[in-house]
Design an enzyme around this catalytic site. Structure first.
Site, PDB file in Angstrom:
ATOM      1  N   ASP A   1       0.837  -1.194   0.000  1.00  0.00           N
ATOM      2  CA  ASP A   1       0.000   0.000   0.000  1.00  0.00           C
ATOM      3  C   ASP A   1       0.874   1.248   0.000  1.00  0.00           C
ATOM      4  O   ASP A   1       2.020   1.229   0.463  1.00  0.00           O
ATOM      5  CB  ASP A   1      -0.891   0.037   1.250  1.00  0.00           C
ATOM      6  CG  ASP A   1      -1.938  -1.051   1.248  1.00  0.00           C
ATOM      7  OD1 ASP A   1      -2.243  -1.580   0.166  1.00  0.00           O
ATOM      8  OD2 ASP A   1      -2.445  -1.362   2.336  1.00  0.00           O
ATOM      9  N   ARG A   2       0.303   2.343  -0.486  1.00  0.00           N
ATOM     10  CA  ARG A   2       1.023   3.614  -0.482  1.00  0.00           C
ATOM     11  C   ARG A   2       1.583   3.930   0.908  1.00  0.00           C
ATOM     12  O   ARG A   2       2.737   4.348   1.061  1.00  0.00           O
ATOM     13  CB  ARG A   2       0.069   4.745  -0.907  1.00  0.00           C
ATOM     14  CG  ARG A   2       0.718   6.124  -0.837  1.00  0.00           C
ATOM     15  CD  ARG A   2      -0.343   7.195  -0.592  1.00  0.00           C
ATOM     16  NE  ARG A   2      -1.250   7.350  -1.694  1.00  0.00           N
ATOM     17  CZ  ARG A   2      -1.055   8.189  -2.710  1.00  0.00           C
ATOM     18  NH1 ARG A   2       0.029   8.928  -2.754  1.00  0.00           N
ATOM     19  NH2 ARG A   2      -1.962   8.293  -3.663  1.00  0.00           N
TER      20      ARG A   2
END
Length: 230
Positions: free
Chosen positions: A54-55
């Site tokens: 994920d970011r």
């Protein structure tokens, strides 16, 4: 800024992805800087993503240096043959060991829950004299997490499911505890790191372990627990 390379041979390269950096372009983001393109330009050659983070998640991220190399290692991820260890800070005191077996739906897919399994162990606990919630003190746990499956945001959703939300998770977390860490601890991000990956090298046949080092936020979190995060 160049990406930190943790491991590289003729087939694979692993970087230490900073929190806040997307792996590649996404139709739901206007970002203009991505790990894949940055690494490609840094190495001067094509790279092929093997898995995703994920970011908001930092840590070990693997790429293949050829489509064939990537395909071979992707197959290991699909067979759940890669040992993945994450570090996370969660609200409350978790059990010494735990296993979460709860289906997870892909928010951007067909929405059908898929089997998902996560093991964890508690590394340290702390109780602080602040009334963050309805209690006069607040408790947190530092956990080592081993996801057996790789569903999107699986760790974040699983710890929400057992009411031990990840600190800094603005989607599945607890806003009061996120605010406390921002204002009192000085940490403004999701405390989830891909700490270590071990896999059987598809070409050499030997085991490879790649580990990410603690960044300043994780060093600060480790001090909070009096636990050295390396």
């Amino acid at each position: 800024m160049p990406l930190t390379i943790l491991y590289q041979d003729e087939h694979y390269v692993a970087i230490d992805k900073p929190a806040g950096l997307l792996v590649h372009r996404s139709p739901i983001s206007r970002d203009r800087v991505f790990a894949l393109q940055t690494l490609r330009d840094q190495l001067g050659r094509h790279v092929y993503p093997i898995h995703r983070l994920d970011r908001a998640t930092s840590g070990v991220l693997l790429f293949g240096l050829s489509a064939d190399a990537a395909r071979r290692l992707v197959a290991q991820f699909e067979r759940q043959a890669v040992d993945k260890e994450y570090l996370a800070v969660v609200r409350g005191w978790v059990d010494t060991h735990g296993f979460i077996d709860h289906p997870v739906a892909d928010d951007h897919g067909n929405g059908i829950p898929q089997p998902a399994r996560t093991r964890f162990r508690c590394l340290a606990r702390v109780e602080l004299p602040f009334a963050v919630d309805r209690y006069p003190t607040c408790r947190y746990s530092l956990v080592a997490v081993h996801p057996e499956t790789g569903r999107r945001q699986q760790i974040r959703k699983h710890f929400k499911h057992i009411s031990h939300h990840l600190v800094g998770d603005t989607t599945h977390g607890n806003g009061r505890h996120n605010r406390f860490f921002r204002e009192q601890i000085g940490i403004r991000r999701l405390l989830l790191m891909s700490h270590r990956l071990s896999f059987l090298h598809p070409f050499s046949g030997g085991w490879v372990t790649v580990a990410a080092s603690a960044d300043p936020d994780w060093i600060r979190a480790g001090r909070l627990f009096d636990y050295p995060v390396d």
